[in-house]
Design a protein around this motif. Structure first.
Motif, PDB file in Angstrom:
ATOM      1  N   PRO A 263      -3.693 -35.203 -26.283  1.00  0.00           N
ATOM      2  CA  PRO A 263      -2.359 -35.405 -26.858  1.00  0.00           C
ATOM      3  C   PRO A 263      -1.266 -35.329 -25.790  1.00  0.00           C
ATOM      4  CG  PRO A 263      -3.626 -33.842 -28.158  1.00  0.00           C
ATOM      5  CD  PRO A 263      -4.428 -34.125 -26.923  1.00  0.00           C
ATOM      6  N   GLY A 264      -0.367 -36.302 -25.817  1.00  0.00           N
ATOM      7  CA  GLY A 264       0.782 -36.300 -24.919  1.00  0.00           C
ATOM      8  C   GLY A 264       0.503 -36.700 -23.490  1.00  0.00           C
TER       9      GLY A 264
ATOM     10  N   SER B 148      -1.037 -42.442 -22.972  1.00  0.00           N
ATOM     11  CA  SER B 148      -1.695 -42.392 -24.278  1.00  0.00           C
ATOM     12  C   SER B 148      -1.011 -43.364 -25.236  1.00  0.00           C
ATOM     13  CB  SER B 148      -1.623 -40.979 -24.852  1.00  0.00           C
ATOM     14  OG  SER B 148      -2.111 -40.983 -26.186  1.00  0.00           O
ATOM     15  N   GLU B 149      -1.821 -44.041 -26.042  1.00  0.00           N
ATOM     16  CA  GLU B 149      -1.292 -44.953 -27.056  1.00  0.00           C
ATOM     17  C   GLU B 149      -1.480 -44.387 -28.463  1.00  0.00           C
ATOM     18  OE1 GLU B 149      -3.379 -48.590 -26.181  1.00  0.00           O
ATOM     19  OE2 GLU B 149      -2.117 -48.995 -24.435  1.00  0.00           O
TER      20      GLU B 149
ATOM     21  N   ALA C  98      -7.065 -38.215 -18.300  1.00  0.00           N
ATOM     22  CA  ALA C  98      -7.971 -38.262 -19.443  1.00  0.00           C
ATOM     23  C   ALA C  98      -9.320 -37.668 -19.072  1.00  0.00           C
ATOM     24  CB  ALA C  98      -8.155 -39.712 -19.900  1.00  0.00           C
ATOM     25  N   LYS C  99     -10.114 -37.363 -20.082  1.00  0.00           N
ATOM     26  CA  LYS C  99     -11.508 -36.984 -19.863  1.00  0.00           C
ATOM     27  C   LYS C  99     -12.317 -38.272 -19.898  1.00  0.00           C
ATOM     28  CE  LYS C  99     -11.681 -32.451 -19.791  1.00  0.00           C
ATOM     29  NZ  LYS C  99     -12.099 -31.686 -18.654  1.00  0.00           N
ATOM     30  N   VAL C 100     -12.957 -38.574 -18.789  1.00  0.00           N
ATOM     31  CA  VAL C 100     -13.816 -39.743 -18.712  1.00  0.00           C
ATOM     32  C   VAL C 100     -15.253 -39.238 -18.776  1.00  0.00           C
ATOM     33  CG1 VAL C 100     -14.512 -41.739 -17.344  1.00  0.00           C
ATOM     34  CG2 VAL C 100     -12.109 -41.001 -17.344  1.00  0.00           C
TER      35      VAL C 100
ATOM     36  N   VAL D 219      -0.472 -40.992 -33.858  1.00  0.00           N
ATOM     37  CA  VAL D 219      -0.476 -39.813 -34.722  1.00  0.00           C
ATOM     38  C   VAL D 219      -0.062 -38.617 -33.868  1.00  0.00           C
ATOM     39  CG1 VAL D 219      -1.929 -38.266 -36.098  1.00  0.00           C
ATOM     40  CG2 VAL D 219      -2.294 -40.755 -36.214  1.00  0.00           C
ATOM     41  N   PRO D 220       0.934 -37.844 -34.293  1.00  0.00           N
ATOM     42  CA  PRO D 220       1.357 -36.684 -33.497  1.00  0.00           C
ATOM     43  C   PRO D 220       0.183 -35.739 -33.211  1.00  0.00           C
ATOM     44  CG  PRO D 220       2.931 -37.115 -35.241  1.00  0.00           C
ATOM     45  CD  PRO D 220       1.747 -38.005 -35.498  1.00  0.00           C
ATOM     46  N   GLY D 221       0.022 -35.391 -31.943  1.00  0.00           N
ATOM     47  CA  GLY D 221      -1.028 -34.468 -31.543  1.00  0.00           C
ATOM     48  C   GLY D 221      -2.419 -35.053 -31.458  1.00  0.00           C
ATOM     49  N   ALA D 222      -2.556 -36.367 -31.626  1.00  0.00           N
ATOM     50  CA  ALA D 222      -3.876 -37.006 -31.630  1.00  0.00           C
ATOM     51  C   ALA D 222      -4.338 -37.363 -30.218  1.00  0.00           C
ATOM     52  CB  ALA D 222      -3.850 -38.263 -32.496  1.00  0.00           C
TER      53      ALA D 222
END
Length: 174
Positions: free
Chosen positions: A81-82, A86-87, A61-63, A90-93
């Motif tokens: 996304p992906g 990740s929780e 992730a970007k922290v 929404v697709p691609g969110a």
């Protein structure tokens, strides 16, 4: 909101040398915040260790951090996304997590520039939305996100053995 304080804050990507400060900030902020508002919440040593594991978060992730006079005083993480863990439903969110500010600066508006930076990053990624979860009962936290345009999405709530998390989403309009 303390505009004079916010003028001195720099938002930047976290570096490895920030990991310990970010981890301790998260533990202190989460334990203090929930202890005051939700006394039934208990943070186990395992959960505290997970919060402290900033290096693993930075790997996927970007922290981002808020820095004030050379000190890390806030943080937020955005999973693309992906990304593993990740929780986002929404697709691609993107998935926003671990927003925290130094306890002595709570109520000063420090979450605003952190959230603005995360939202800018998500737009750069061209994602359709940012998803996040808020611990059930943390009404003030939920209101903060709702003021930024996040909408409640009950169908994406998470009911884990340890906690019930309410889902919120910010959808970007093109």
């Amino acid at each position: 909101m303390n505009t004079e304080l916010l003028k001195r804050v720099v938002i930047r990507e976290a570096r490895p040398e920030d990991d310990a400060a970010i981890g301790e900030l998260l533990v202190e902020a989460f334990v203090t915040q929930y202890a005051q508002k939700l006394p039934e919440v208990v943070y186990t040593e395992e959960r505290k260790q997970s919060l402290r594991d900033t290096a693993s978060k930075r790997a996927v992730a970007k922290v981002l951090v808020a820095e004030l006079e050379g000190r890390v005083v806030g943080t937020v993480a955005l999973w693309p996304p992906g990304a593993p863990g990740s929780e986002a439903w929404v697709p691609g969110a993107a998935d926003l997590r671990h927003l925290a500010t130094a306890v002595e600066l709570h109520g000063q508006g420090l979450s605003v520039p952190l959230l603005e930076a995360a939202e800018r990053l998500a737009r750069e990624w061209r994602v359709p939305a940012i998803c996040l979860h808020v611990r059930q009962g943390a009404a003030g936290v939920a209101r903060m996100y709702q003021r930024r345009g996040f909408l409640r999405e009950p169908s994406a709530d998470l009911d884990t053995p340890a906690v019930y998390l309410e889902a919120y989403v910010l959808t970007f309009q093109d």
